[in-house]
Write a protein that holds these residues in place. Structure first.
Motif, PDB file in Angstrom:
ATOM      1  N   GLU A  99      -0.358   3.475  -3.531  1.00 17.59           N
ATOM      2  CA  GLU A  99       0.966   3.947  -2.793  1.00 17.59           C
ATOM      3  C   GLU A  99       2.355   2.470  -2.721  1.00 17.59           C
ATOM      4  O   GLU A  99       3.283   2.532  -2.889  1.00 17.59           O
ATOM      5  CB  GLU A  99       0.993   5.065  -2.064  1.00 17.59           C
ATOM      6  N   HIS A 128      -5.325   4.675  -3.938  1.00 24.56           N
ATOM      7  CA  HIS A 128      -4.514   5.994  -3.627  1.00 24.56           C
ATOM      8  C   HIS A 128      -2.857   5.382  -2.612  1.00 24.56           C
ATOM      9  O   HIS A 128      -2.358   4.731  -2.923  1.00 24.56           O
ATOM     10  CB  HIS A 128      -4.313   7.074  -3.104  1.00 24.56           C
ATOM     11  N   GLN A 143       1.448  12.658   3.436  1.00 24.03           N
ATOM     12  CA  GLN A 143      -0.398  13.069   2.808  1.00 24.03           C
ATOM     13  C   GLN A 143      -1.002  12.166   2.248  1.00 24.03           C
ATOM     14  O   GLN A 143      -2.633  12.068   3.050  1.00 24.03           O
ATOM     15  CB  GLN A 143      -0.132  13.382   1.255  1.00 24.03           C
ATOM     16  N   ARG A 167       4.296  11.941   0.408  1.00 20.81           N
ATOM     17  CA  ARG A 167       4.182  11.519   0.445  1.00 20.81           C
ATOM     18  C   ARG A 167       3.350  10.198   1.186  1.00 20.81           C
ATOM     19  O   ARG A 167       1.856  10.599   1.248  1.00 20.81           O
ATOM     20  CB  ARG A 167       4.575  10.078  -1.100  1.00 20.81           C
TER      21      ARG A 167
END
Length: 361
Positions: A312, A308, A265, A262
């Motif tokens: 996160e 995003h 990315q 994660r």
């Protein structure tokens, strides 16, 4: 033959970054920002004075012969990266970029010099969600005075002068004391919105509204990507740091494979955002023929990445990330609010499709 732009940071830009980061560390620490947004005065006037007057950064986009620093959008982008990293409650984007760019399209050197010095703060009285070239609300010009109400005006509460478009096609400078500015509920507490009501307010004609508004909003959208970059970079860096320290089953949480994927990315997204944001800043700085394309690409990409990254960070900080005391909520709110500022990512994708002649079938 056209040459490719050099998007790497120069030594001067890195020195500017260090100076701004040091200033914000002194004035805009997380606890201080959280405490400030709980009050009726979220803007940090001391930090603005230090940044704008002390360092002269409010006039970066203004030529020296018009009272500014004569720098470029690249330098302004570096400042905005750092302001994004700190979610600083300062009207830099709205005054030193959007209002200043609108004035650069007009013949108002005295007012431009005042904004460049930081002595006065300006706000373009166009709703924050309007993209460059989009339809915006105007007020009525009648009997030599302005009448009407405008909503969603960012940083109007701290502005000294409002740049108001009217139905006669003109852009007028209105002293903020002649308007009624009422705070609106805002998701992003560090960039508050307000309603501006004008009831026979006197205004000084600056020039034609449409080209000035378009220029201001285009620069705002292009450099907003750098703010979103700073925000995304901070949330990624802090999340990696936290996961290295937090332990579960007697080992650092950051060592778990799923979380590594994660974060990897997210890192790729942030790197790509940096390229898009720097390209937009460079295009604005050089007056490239591809400014509109560069701005549309940057904004189409920036909002989803910033949101995003903040989401996160909130999730991967676990329980502490859900608390008011931890600053990650400020970053998520700023990312969400930025996602509709100066046009949504979808609006910019549509604009990009028109610009490069790739319309949907």
């Amino acid at each position: 033959m056209s040459t490719q732009p050099d998007l790497l940071y120069t030594e001067e830009e890195e020195a500017l970054r260090a100076a701004v980061r040091d200033l914000l560390a002194d004035h805009c620490d997380a606890a201080g920002v959280i405490a400030r947004v709980e009050t009726d005065a979220p803007h940090d006037t001391a930090a603005w004075k230090a940044l704008a007057e002390g360092m002269g950064l409010a006039g970066l986009l203004v030529p020296e012969d018009r009272g500014g620093q004569g720098a470029t959008h690249r330098e302004a982008a570096v400042v905005l990266e750092e302001l994004g990293r700190a979610v600083a409650p300062l009207p830099y984007l709205t005054s030193a970029v959007v209002a200043t760019e609108a004035l650069l399209a007009c013949a108002a050197d005295d007012l431009l010099a005042e904004l460049a010095s930081g002595r006065r703060i300006g706000a373009l009285a166009v709703a924050l969600n309007v993209p460059a070239g989009g339809a915006y609300k105007v007020v009525r010009f009648e009997g030599g005075a302005l009448h009407g109400e405008l909503t969603g005006i960012a940083d109007a509460a701290v502005a000294d002068v409002l740049l108001v478009p009217a139905d006669d096609g003109g852009l007028y400078a209105v002293d903020a004391s002649a308007a009624t500015v009422t705070p609106q509920p805002s998701l992003d507490l560090t960039r508050p919105l307000a309603t501006v009501a004008l009831d026979g307010a006197p205004g000084r004609l600056l020039g034609d509204a449409e080209p000035a508004v378009r220029r201001g909003l285009r620069a705002g959208a292009g450099l907003l990507a750098s703010e979103q970059l700073g925000l995304a970079d901070w949330t990624l860096t802090e999340t990696v740091r936290y996961l290295k320290e937090r332990k579960q089953f007697n080992r650092p949480v950051g060592g778990f494979q799923a979380l590594k994927h994660r974060l990897a990315q997210l890192w790729l997204e942030v790197v790509n955002l940096r390229a898009a944001a720097r390209n937009a800043a460079d295009a604005l700085a050089t007056g490239s023929d591809d400014i509109d394309v560069a701005v549309a690409v940057a904004q189409a990409f920036a909002a989803p990445v910033a949101v995003h990254a903040a989401e996160e960070a909130l999730q991967l900080h676990g329980g502490i990330g859900m608390t008011w005391e931890h600053p990650v909520h400020l970053y998520l709110k700023r990312a969400k609010a930025d996602a509709i500022a100066y046009g949504t990512a979808g609006a910019h994708r549509e604009a990009l499709a028109e610009l490069v002649d790739l319309r949907a079938p």
